[in-house]
Design an enzyme around this catalytic site. Structure first.
Site, PDB file in Angstrom:
ATOM      1  N   SER A 151       0.833  -1.203   0.000  1.00  0.00           N
ATOM      2  CA  SER A 151       0.000   0.000   0.000  1.00  0.00           C
ATOM      3  C   SER A 151       0.867   1.253   0.000  1.00  0.00           C
ATOM      4  O   SER A 151       0.356   2.370   0.011  1.00  0.00           O
ATOM      5  CB  SER A 151      -0.920   0.002   1.236  1.00  0.00           C
ATOM      6  OG  SER A 151      -0.169  -0.185   2.424  1.00  0.00           O
ATOM      7  N   ASN A 169      -1.914  -3.050  13.033  1.00  0.00           N
ATOM      8  CA  ASN A 169      -3.384  -2.954  13.013  1.00  0.00           C
ATOM      9  C   ASN A 169      -3.891  -1.730  13.771  1.00  0.00           C
ATOM     10  O   ASN A 169      -4.776  -1.022  13.297  1.00  0.00           O
ATOM     11  CB  ASN A 169      -4.011  -4.227  13.577  1.00  0.00           C
ATOM     12  CG  ASN A 169      -3.678  -5.436  12.719  1.00  0.00           C
ATOM     13  OD1 ASN A 169      -3.160  -5.276  11.601  1.00  0.00           O
ATOM     14  ND2 ASN A 169      -3.951  -6.621  13.221  1.00  0.00           N
ATOM     15  N   THR A 178     -40.894  24.795  -9.707  1.00  0.00           N
ATOM     16  CA  THR A 178     -41.075  23.382  -9.379  1.00  0.00           C
ATOM     17  C   THR A 178     -41.171  22.693 -10.734  1.00  0.00           C
ATOM     18  O   THR A 178     -41.673  23.299 -11.691  1.00  0.00           O
ATOM     19  CB  THR A 178     -42.356  23.109  -8.565  1.00  0.00           C
ATOM     20  OG1 THR A 178     -43.482  23.466  -9.367  1.00  0.00           O
ATOM     21  CG2 THR A 178     -42.397  23.930  -7.271  1.00  0.00           C
ATOM     22  N   HIS A 179     -40.655  21.490 -10.838  1.00  0.00           N
ATOM     23  CA  HIS A 179     -40.603  20.761 -12.113  1.00  0.00           C
ATOM     24  C   HIS A 179     -39.862  21.567 -13.186  1.00  0.00           C
ATOM     25  O   HIS A 179     -40.159  21.442 -14.366  1.00  0.00           O
ATOM     26  CB  HIS A 179     -42.009  20.415 -12.626  1.00  0.00           C
ATOM     27  CG  HIS A 179     -42.907  19.819 -11.599  1.00  0.00           C
ATOM     28  ND1 HIS A 179     -43.007  18.456 -11.381  1.00  0.00           N
ATOM     29  CD2 HIS A 179     -43.728  20.397 -10.660  1.00  0.00           C
ATOM     30  CE1 HIS A 179     -43.871  18.229 -10.399  1.00  0.00           C
ATOM     31  NE2 HIS A 179     -44.313  19.384  -9.931  1.00  0.00           N
ATOM     32  N   SER A 235     -13.803  26.884 -26.179  1.00  0.00           N
ATOM     33  CA  SER A 235     -13.886  25.698 -27.026  1.00  0.00           C
ATOM     34  C   SER A 235     -12.705  25.701 -27.980  1.00  0.00           C
ATOM     35  O   SER A 235     -12.250  26.762 -28.399  1.00  0.00           O
ATOM     36  CB  SER A 235     -15.195  25.732 -27.809  1.00  0.00           C
ATOM     37  OG  SER A 235     -15.084  24.952 -28.980  1.00  0.00           O
ATOM     38  N   LYS A 269     -17.435  30.439 -27.896  1.00  0.00           N
ATOM     39  CA  LYS A 269     -17.981  29.737 -26.729  1.00  0.00           C
ATOM     40  C   LYS A 269     -17.303  30.063 -25.417  1.00  0.00           C
ATOM     41  O   LYS A 269     -16.108  30.306 -25.341  1.00  0.00           O
ATOM     42  CB  LYS A 269     -17.926  28.226 -26.957  1.00  0.00           C
ATOM     43  CG  LYS A 269     -18.941  27.823 -28.013  1.00  0.00           C
ATOM     44  CD  LYS A 269     -19.495  26.454 -27.766  1.00  0.00           C
ATOM     45  CE  LYS A 269     -20.317  26.379 -26.514  1.00  0.00           C
ATOM     46  NZ  LYS A 269     -20.802  25.017 -26.321  1.00  0.00           N
ATOM     47  N   ASN A 300     -17.617  28.152 -21.770  1.00  0.00           N
ATOM     48  CA  ASN A 300     -18.264  26.978 -21.175  1.00  0.00           C
ATOM     49  C   ASN A 300     -18.160  26.946 -19.651  1.00  0.00           C
ATOM     50  O   ASN A 300     -17.141  27.328 -19.088  1.00  0.00           O
ATOM     51  CB  ASN A 300     -17.638  25.699 -21.745  1.00  0.00           C
ATOM     52  CG  ASN A 300     -17.920  25.535 -23.225  1.00  0.00           C
ATOM     53  OD1 ASN A 300     -18.967  25.952 -23.711  1.00  0.00           O
ATOM     54  ND2 ASN A 300     -16.979  24.954 -23.942  1.00  0.00           N
ATOM     55  N   GLU A 310     -19.774  22.048 -14.258  1.00  0.00           N
ATOM     56  CA  GLU A 310     -19.982  20.711 -14.845  1.00  0.00           C
ATOM     57  C   GLU A 310     -19.121  19.672 -14.127  1.00  0.00           C
ATOM     58  O   GLU A 310     -19.560  18.559 -13.851  1.00  0.00           O
ATOM     59  CB  GLU A 310     -19.658  20.732 -16.337  1.00  0.00           C
ATOM     60  CG  GLU A 310     -20.741  21.422 -17.146  1.00  0.00           C
ATOM     61  CD  GLU A 310     -20.348  21.623 -18.608  1.00  0.00           C
ATOM     62  OE1 GLU A 310     -21.214  21.523 -19.457  1.00  0.00           O
ATOM     63  OE2 GLU A 310     -19.163  21.885 -18.888  1.00  0.00           O
ATOM     64  N   TYR A 362      -8.872  -7.379  12.030  1.00  0.00           N
ATOM     65  CA  TYR A 362      -8.299  -6.847  10.799  1.00  0.00           C
ATOM     66  C   TYR A 362      -8.263  -7.895   9.690  1.00  0.00           C
ATOM     67  O   TYR A 362      -7.927  -9.051   9.925  1.00  0.00           O
ATOM     68  CB  TYR A 362      -6.867  -6.319  11.055  1.00  0.00           C
ATOM     69  CG  TYR A 362      -6.228  -5.761   9.794  1.00  0.00           C
ATOM     70  CD1 TYR A 362      -6.490  -4.457   9.378  1.00  0.00           C
ATOM     71  CD2 TYR A 362      -5.407  -6.549   8.992  1.00  0.00           C
ATOM     72  CE1 TYR A 362      -5.943  -3.950   8.209  1.00  0.00           C
ATOM     73  CE2 TYR A 362      -4.850  -6.055   7.821  1.00  0.00           C
ATOM     74  CZ  TYR A 362      -5.125  -4.751   7.427  1.00  0.00           C
ATOM     75  OH  TYR A 362      -4.585  -4.254   6.270  1.00  0.00           O
ATOM     76  N   GLN A 375      -7.245  -2.697   3.618  1.00  0.00           N
ATOM     77  CA  GLN A 375      -6.259  -1.797   3.010  1.00  0.00           C
ATOM     78  C   GLN A 375      -6.888  -1.012   1.855  1.00  0.00           C
ATOM     79  O   GLN A 375      -6.389   0.032   1.453  1.00  0.00           O
ATOM     80  CB  GLN A 375      -5.070  -2.637   2.523  1.00  0.00           C
ATOM     81  CG  GLN A 375      -3.960  -1.845   1.888  1.00  0.00           C
ATOM     82  CD  GLN A 375      -2.701  -2.680   1.709  1.00  0.00           C
ATOM     83  OE1 GLN A 375      -2.012  -2.954   2.674  1.00  0.00           O
ATOM     84  NE2 GLN A 375      -2.417  -3.090   0.487  1.00  0.00           N
ATOM     85  N   LYS A 385      -8.276   3.189   1.807  1.00  0.00           N
ATOM     86  CA  LYS A 385      -7.608   4.488   1.758  1.00  0.00           C
ATOM     87  C   LYS A 385      -7.785   5.283   0.474  1.00  0.00           C
ATOM     88  O   LYS A 385      -8.100   6.473   0.519  1.00  0.00           O
ATOM     89  CB  LYS A 385      -6.119   4.305   2.036  1.00  0.00           C
ATOM     90  CG  LYS A 385      -5.864   4.010   3.498  1.00  0.00           C
ATOM     91  CD  LYS A 385      -4.416   3.637   3.753  1.00  0.00           C
ATOM     92  CE  LYS A 385      -4.314   2.705   4.931  1.00  0.00           C
ATOM     93  NZ  LYS A 385      -5.038   1.420   4.744  1.00  0.00           N
TER      94      LYS A 385
HETATM   95  N1  ARG Z   1      -0.977  -1.595   4.936  1.00  0.00           N
HETATM   96  C1  ARG Z   1      -1.955  -2.087   5.824  1.00  0.00           C
HETATM   97  C2  ARG Z   1      -3.272  -1.351   5.615  1.00  0.00           C
HETATM   98  O1  ARG Z   1      -3.244  -0.340   5.025  1.00  0.00           O
HETATM   99  C3  ARG Z   1      -1.523  -1.866   7.248  1.00  0.00           C
HETATM  100  C4  ARG Z   1      -2.018  -2.861   8.225  1.00  0.00           C
HETATM  101  C5  ARG Z   1      -1.490  -4.168   7.926  1.00  0.00           C
HETATM  102  N2  ARG Z   1      -1.657  -5.094   8.988  1.00  0.00           N
HETATM  103  C6  ARG Z   1      -1.439  -6.393   8.800  1.00  0.00           C
HETATM  104  N3  ARG Z   1      -1.575  -7.130   9.821  1.00  0.00           N
HETATM  105  N4  ARG Z   1      -1.113  -6.841   7.647  1.00  0.00           N
HETATM  106  O2  ARG Z   1      -4.339  -1.796   6.008  1.00  0.00           O
END
Ligand code: ARG
Length: 463
Positions: free
Chosen positions: A23, A110, A155-156, A277, A283, A285, A290, A317, A322, A325
């Site tokens: 990660s 964790n 309305t509408h 444009s 134009k 825009n 948007e 966990y 993971q 994020k």
């Molecule tokens: N990179 C992991 C995450 O974002 C961290 C926690 C990992 N814990 C584990 N026991 N593998 O969730």
């Protein structure tokens, strides 16, 4: 150097595993929270006699160096370190030796990731709230200038009753106030500290979770460690709050797009926030509204994605988590830039008063007022009044004018019970100001709404 967890393994990890499993590419965003969390943890370990003063000082110095290296782009991110937690710990240990290896006492990744991610969510909750307040203030300033600027309320998407533009802007300000309150309530509920929960069951070490909680700005430690390392509802709240706020923003964006079209012409967006444009030179825009409307979609996606990741996971966990994020980072960043740019768009647009007021002469906006007049002044039952008003509208249509432009004589000819004062009742401004009930569109009631909201902003600014 092998993996930190490689003790029981006899083969090296494949690079394909690293690519799939790591990660680091995205959680490096959490570095400052990871370091902050580690420093609080180390301080507590020292206070509890688990780390010596010397070890604690080494960790503090080492972490300062790590922070410096990351912020100056010297830090070498190696995907085989898997995540930001292990990347930082490895570098720390290279720098200070054995003390670095002791930092992870009474801690697991964790609770570490639960802490870092929560610190991120809480910090951005505050940034988002600040930006909402800025936008609400812009709505207040604009509303103050336009409590007498009339436009057709719809309305509408059909002309319905005349309202003032300040009132219309105050509707959005009210939505944003509730959005703010949702973020605030999430912040309060989730401002508790995960650190010290370790892997899932707590730790035999004599730690002090109250101390780390206080050190990190939390109200208290979380209640149950198994829950703490298992749940991501604090992130889901962020995602829901952002999605709901973006839904509100998308409705304003849609109105800005309509209003800036030649058909409406109610507002002109400033050149600084419009685009051209590549082929049609004439134009201009409304790309910003948007995109605000469009980006709302991805914030829904991020919410549904994490809800789905979390569904049915056994405690505690699981690596699935993971996946929490990237979507959260994306929603937070989308919310922050959207609030900032929308504020600029609103501040710099021109409100075309004349076009709005001209539009009020289309659609017989005061038809309800005529019916109300017939009920109140002429004591005609509402159903009959509705019918007579329909006649008057048909007459105006035939003549090619708006109902508000009929003369007293013409109206009298339609129904003998009508006196000349009816003309005033049918004026668009009278119609707007007649809606003087609490929360209504009259200039006076709009001003009251502005005042109340201004008071609220002031409280939030000091609080
Ligand atoms: N990179 C992991 C995450 O974002 C961290 C926690 C990992 N814990 C584990 N026991 N593998 O969730």
């Amino acid at each position: 150097m092998g993996k930190m967890w490689s003790g029981r393994f006899s083969e090296n990890a494949s690079s394909l595993l690293d690519q799939f499993n790591a990660s680091l590419n995205f959680d490096k965003k959490l570095y400052e929270y990871d370091i902050k969390g580690s420093l609080a943890h180390a301080k507590m370990l020292n206070a509890q006699g688990i780390l010596t003063d010397q070890e604690y000082q080494d960790i503090v110095k080492g972490m300062q160096q790590v922070l410096k290296e990351i912020e100056s782009d010297e830090f070498v991110f190696d995907i085989s370190d898997e995540d930001i937690h292990m990347a930082i710990e490895k570098r720390l240990t290279q720098l200070i030796g054995d003390a670095g290896k002791k930092l992870h006492t009474a801690r697991s990744r964790n609770d570490q990731v639960a802490l870092d991610f929560r610190l991120y969510v809480q910090a951005h909750n505050e940034i988002i709230r600040e930006r909402i307040l800025n936008l609400v203030e812009t709505f207040i300033d604009l509303s103050k200038k336009h409590t007498e600027t009339m436009l057709p309320g719809m309305t509408h998407l059909q002309h319905a009753q005349p309202i003032n533009f300040g009132y219309h802007m105050m509707a959005y300000a009210s939505m944003l106030k509730r959005d703010y309150e949702r973020f605030e309530s999430s912040f309060e509920r989730n401002n508790v500290s995960p650190i010290g929960c370790a892997a899932l069951a707590g730790t035999p070490h004599p730690i002090d979770r109250n101390m780390t909680a206080k050190e990190l700005g939390f109200y208290a430690p979380t209640l149950n460690c198994l829950d703490t390392v298992s749940d991501r509802d604090f992130a889901l709240e962020m995602l829901f709050n952002v999605a709901t706020m973006m839904m509100h923003i998308s409705r304003l964006a849609e109105e800005l797009i309509l209003w800036s079209s030649s058909e409406f012409g109610f507002v002109t967006l400033s050149d600084a926030y419009s685009t051209g444009s590549s082929i049609m030179p004439q134009k201009k825009n409304p790309d910003v509204p948007e995109l605000l409307r469009g980006k709302t979609g991805r914030t829904y996606g991020n919410l549904v994605a994490l809800l789905t990741v979390m569904k049915g996971l056994p405690l505690a966990y699981n690596k699935d988590m993971q996946e929490d994020k990237e979507g959260t980072f994306d929603s937070v960043e989308t919310a922050e830039i959207s609030l900032t740019i929308l504020n600029e768009v609103i501040k710099t647009m021109t409100v075309n008063k004349e076009r709005m007021e001209q539009a009020c002469k289309v659609g017989h906006l005061s038809a309800t007022d005529l019916a109300d007049y017939l009920v109140e002044k002429c004591h005609i039952p509402f159903r009959e009044a509705h019918f007579i008003t329909g006649h008057a509208v048909a007459f105006a249509e035939q003549k090619g004018v708006d109902l508000s432009e009929l003369t007293a004589e013409e109206l009298h000819a339609i129904d003998k019970r009508v006196s000349p004062d009816v003309v005033e009742y049918l004026s668009i401004r009278h119609s707007m100001n007649a809606r003087n009930s609490e929360g209504g569109t009259s200039t006076r009631k709009t001003e009251e709404q502005i005042e109340k909201l201004e008071e609220w902003v002031k409280e939030k600014r000091v609080g």
